[in-house]
Design a protein around this motif. Structure first.
Motif, short mmCIF file in Angstrom:
data_model
loop_
_atom_site.label_atom_id
_atom_site.label_comp_id
_atom_site.label_asym_id
_atom_site.label_seq_id
_atom_site.Cartn_x
_atom_site.Cartn_y
_atom_site.Cartn_z
N UNK A 146 0.84 -1.19 0.00
CA UNK A 146 0.00 0.00 0.00
C UNK A 146 0.88 1.24 0.00
N UNK A 147 0.52 2.21 -0.83
CA UNK A 147 1.26 3.46 -0.86
C UNK A 147 0.75 4.35 0.27
N UNK A 148 1.50 4.34 1.39
CA UNK A 148 1.10 5.11 2.56
C UNK A 148 1.26 6.61 2.35
N UNK A 149 2.26 6.98 1.56
CA UNK A 149 2.63 8.39 1.48
C UNK A 149 3.27 8.67 0.13
N UNK A 150 2.95 9.83 -0.41
CA UNK A 150 3.56 10.29 -1.66
C UNK A 150 3.69 11.81 -1.57
N UNK A 151 4.93 12.31 -1.49
CA UNK A 151 5.12 13.76 -1.30
C UNK A 151 4.69 14.55 -2.54
N UNK A 152 4.42 13.86 -3.65
CA UNK A 152 3.97 14.54 -4.88
C UNK A 152 2.46 14.58 -4.98
N UNK A 153 1.75 14.17 -3.93
CA UNK A 153 0.28 14.17 -3.99
C UNK A 153 -0.23 15.59 -4.23
N UNK A 154 -1.31 15.70 -4.97
CA UNK A 154 -1.88 17.03 -5.24
C UNK A 154 -2.32 17.71 -3.94
N UNK A 155 -2.68 16.92 -2.94
CA UNK A 155 -3.07 17.45 -1.63
C UNK A 155 -1.94 18.27 -1.02
N UNK A 156 -0.70 17.92 -1.39
CA UNK A 156 0.46 18.65 -0.88
C UNK A 156 0.98 19.68 -1.88
N UNK A 157 0.32 19.81 -3.00
CA UNK A 157 0.77 20.76 -4.02
C UNK A 157 1.59 20.13 -5.12
N UNK A 158 1.64 18.79 -5.18
CA UNK A 158 2.42 18.09 -6.19
C UNK A 158 1.66 17.84 -7.47
N UNK A 159 2.31 17.08 -8.37
CA UNK A 159 1.73 16.81 -9.69
C UNK A 159 0.79 15.61 -9.66
N UNK A 160 0.75 14.91 -8.54
CA UNK A 160 -0.15 13.78 -8.32
C UNK A 160 0.23 12.55 -9.15
N UNK A 161 1.50 12.46 -9.53
CA UNK A 161 1.97 11.21 -10.14
C UNK A 161 2.19 10.19 -9.04
N UNK A 162 1.99 8.91 -9.36
CA UNK A 162 2.19 7.90 -8.33
C UNK A 162 1.73 6.55 -8.79
N UNK A 163 1.32 5.74 -7.81
CA UNK A 163 1.05 4.33 -8.07
C UNK A 163 -0.37 3.91 -7.73
N UNK A 164 -1.28 4.89 -7.71
CA UNK A 164 -2.68 4.57 -7.49
C UNK A 164 -2.97 4.04 -6.11
N UNK A 165 -2.04 4.18 -5.20
CA UNK A 165 -2.27 3.76 -3.82
C UNK A 165 -1.94 2.32 -3.53
N UNK A 166 -1.61 1.51 -4.58
CA UNK A 166 -1.40 0.09 -4.32
C UNK A 166 -0.54 -0.51 -5.43
#
Length: 754
Positions: free
Chosen positions: A701-721
């Protein structure tokens, strides 16, 4: 006592019962033993016993002894003026001991008043206290020296005691006696160099100093009390009488659980605060908030942000705002800038009741030259070395304590215990330890003196630091001691019984310097500096490290953390989010200076509030939200805090990919299988399909992503899992195929075994 015919003129025909030289010494405030002259003394009168009572009363035109042998209202016996300066003597005939009495005084305008004679009281300090203080082994010396509100023989007043071994005379002076050193000279307690005086009827709030006449060169000076519990607000410099034991604490729950909350396997996330500039009043020209106002606002904010502790820049009284408290004069006094000692106690109590620990910066490394302070205290270099090669820090313009002198060591050791005892402080961060450890610290050849073995180690300071840690941990189990130590001195955070200095934690200055230097590079060049990040794990478990991003890194032209970051604004903010994510997931306890948690743009300025208005902008809101979430994850996930100081808590998953500037590592808790995967991408490139070997299969599970849009990032990532692929990679039986966001860190948690 002998009589003399050469006495000054008296207001009666009776000859005074003391020698003229004693009279001269008393009225000119030069007497070594004022209790040998003032107060009650048996004398002979025509072969019959008598008691002579003498008092120095400069304001009096007339004076009487009020004999209370038969109770109130008493019988008045006129006193003779035996010197025009105001020395009076009354004779109680037919007595072999002094009765209970008061003095009645009338001035030239006909106003009269009564007072209790300070010189009717015997020695207050016990012989055992005097012995321990003289030996330098009284760990609770703050209970004896300084100004203490107390009751003696049914009379309320204040007991003063001070160490000044080279003084000819010491007097207590203040508003209550018109700052006149003739009125309240202190009792000399002999070769220990201690002086004491109980002054009846004084109340908390009285302003005072010690007037010291040295035995050398007629040096005369007024000094603030080294043990003063409260001080006037700068630029005034006097001490203030205060009863520091009257505050009623309500932090029992915190104190009962403190040891487990501050254990080395506990989450410790510290918010470093300068109380004068964290937040200021919107009105009144931006004046200071009080301790009590700060307590409510800071407790709410720190709780919301998830920090476990605050660390205060030094709050001991200091004359110069620009020293930030690192040049203290009143080591035993919380600064009066924000209120009284009771207010400071309420500040600590409030934070404790919110479940927040309070650490303070403690400065035994040096002290300023201010005349009212410790320097040249009694006309000699009492607290400091006489030789400037040992006794001065020229860089800072300050003096250095003589750690080899037992009374000075006692003063400092007791001060450390004082904060832990009287104010329930949870830990002391010791400033500038390196400057204490080395005789040649910031000195050129010829500007320092080697130790007895020819080396550059300050053996006396080293011994002092060991004794400090032993005493602090023995007297107050569960507290923390933290060293700001910037060299490779061995064993700083190792027990003294195996040769260490005994600190709980040491600031990892190497990690801080390397990390900030790396992050200041444009990402295109970071691949050439990859070793700056991996090197910290070579020595990460040699000490119990705390990772500091402190006030020292955001002043004097070093720029704020956000402004250190390269690139455009988006990249600067993303870099800051990555830096903090890397700090929170790297082995070691955490410390962040105020303002860093929301991306302060400007360098810190101690005379202004933080730029809280920045939180109207999404970028700064995002950094703040991210820090709060990092703290939440850090506290809730044992893998991030349980094993910070041993190699078993860390494992590299990817450390050699310098070309792509990627690091991946495993953090482990004490329970088998309790693991987190951390992956950091230190470039602005989005990397898709990036493979990392992992030790177990199943879901992550992706607990944390500093690029999340919630933090002002681009929201790239792994879909949470993610699902681990059962194929070997990099020596691991499974691997993950990840999307690595730009300038970002992700934290993944295994969900089950394959």
């Amino acid at each position: 006592m002998s009589t003399t015919a050469s006495s000054p003129p008296s207001s009666s025909n009776r000859t005074p019962t003391i020698h003229a030289s004693d009279i001269e010494h008393i009225v000119h405030a030069n007497h070594w033993d004022p209790f040998g002259v003032l107060g009650p003394h048996p004398v002979g009168e025509n072969g019959r016993p008598a008691i002579a009572i003498r008092a120095m009363l400069p304001d009096a035109s007339k004076a009487w002894v009020l004999d209370l042998s038969d109770g109130e209202p008493g019988r008045q016996i006129a006193m003779d003026r035996i010197h025009p300066a105001g020395l009076f003597e009354g004779l109680l005939s037919g007595r072999s001991s002094a009765p209970p009495y008061r003095l009645v005084v009338e001035n030239g305008e006909g106003h009269s008043w009564q007072l209790v004679d300070p010189y009717r009281f015997g020695q207050i300090l016990s012989d055992f206290d005097v012995y321990l203080l003289g030996e330098g082994n009284h760990l609770r010396s703050y209970d004896k020296l300084g100004a203490h509100v107390r009751e003696v023989d049914g009379i309320r007043g204040v007991h003063f005691a001070v160490w000044a071994p080279n003084a000819q005379r010491v007097s207590v002076v203040g508003n209550f006696n018109h700052w006149d050193g003739r009125r309240h000279p202190m009792r000399n307690l002999g070769p220990t160099g201690l002086w004491e005086l109980f002054i009846p009827d004084l109340q908390p709030g009285e302003v005072y100093k010690y007037e010291i006449k040295s035995r050398y060169n007629d040096y005369l000076v007024t000094k603030a009390d080294p043990y003063g519990f409260y001080a006037e607000r700068r630029p005034q410099t006097a001490s203030i009488v205060w009863d520091i034991d009257r505050f009623r604490w309500e932090d029992g729950e915190w104190m009962a659980r403190r040891a487990e909350r501050q254990a080395l396997d506990a989450p410790i996330s510290v918010y470093e605060v300068h109380l004068g500039s964290w937040r200021r009043r919107a009105e009144e020209d931006g004046g200071y908030l009080s301790y009590r106002e700060l307590a409510e606002q800071l407790a709410a904010y720190v709780s919301e942000m998830g920090f476990t502790h605050v660390e205060l820049l030094p709050i001991s009284e200091h004359p110069f705002d620009g020293s930030w408290g690192y040049q203290p004069v009143g080591l035993y006094a919380p600064t009066s800038r924000f209120g009284s000692p009771d207010d400071f106690a309420a500040f600590v109590d409030t934070l404790h009741r919110h479940g927040i620990g309070v650490l303070v910066d403690w400065v035994p490394a040096h002290f300023p030259r201010d005349q009212h302070g410790l320097g040249f205290f009694d006309g000699t270099h009492l607290y400091e070395h006489e030789d400037p090669r040992l006794g001065e820090h020229r860089d800072w313009g300050t003096k250095i304590y003589n750690y080899g002198r037992s009374e000075v060591r006692n003063y400092l050791l007791a001060n450390a215990l004082f904060w832990l005892d009287k104010y329930h402080i949870d830990g002391l961060r010791v400033d500038a330890v390196a400057s204490m450890l080395y005789l040649d610290y910031s000195r050129n050849p010829g500007e320092w003196i080697p130790n007895a073995f020819g080396g550059n180690e300050n053996l006396e300071a080293i011994d002092f630091l060991k004794k400090f840690n032993e005493a602090a941990h023995a007297q107050f189990p569960g507290i923390l001691t933290i060293a700001e130590e910037s060299t490779a001195f061995p064993g700083v955070s190792r027990p003294t019984y195996i040769g260490g200095l005994g600190f709980s934690l040491k600031w990892n200055m190497g990690w801080m310097n390397d990390t900030l230097r790396y992050f200041s590079k444009d990402p295109i060049y970071r691949k050439y500096e990859h070793g700056m990040l991996t090197f910290s794990l070579v020595y990460a478990f040699s000490e119990n490290f705390m990772l500091p991003l402190s006030h020292d890194e955001v002043v004097h032209g070093k720029r704020a953390l956000l402004d250190k970051m390269p690139g455009d604004q988006w990249q600067k903010v993303a870099n800051l989010r990555l830096l903090l994510s890397y700090q929170w997931t790297h082995p070691g306890k955490k410390l962040l200076f105020m303002g860093g948690e929301f991306g302060q743009w400007r360098e810190w300025n101690e005379s202004e509030s933080l730029d809280w208005h920045l939180l109207q902008w999404p970028d700064h809101q995002g950094v703040q939200r991210m820090v709060a979430d990092l703290n939440r994850i850090y506290r809730s996930e044992p893998a991030l805090h349980q094993i910070d100081f041993e190699w078993q808590g860390f494992d590299w998953l990817e450390l050699h990919d310098w070309e792509n500037s990627v690091l991946a590592y495993l953090r482990k808790g004490k329970t088998p299988g309790d693991e987190l995967v951390v992956v950091c991408n230190f470039t602005p490139c989005l990397r898709e399909g990036y493979r990392i070997g992992v030790p177990r299969g199943g879901g992550y599970r992706e607990l944390f992503n500093s690029d999340a849009s919630f933090y002002g990032g681009s929201n790239a990532g792994n879909g949470g899992y993610l699902e681990a692929i059962p194929e070997h990679h990099a020596g691991r039986p499974y691997h993950l195929r990840l999307t690595l966001p730009p300038l970002a860190a992700v934290i993944l948690k295994p969900q089950h075994d394959a």
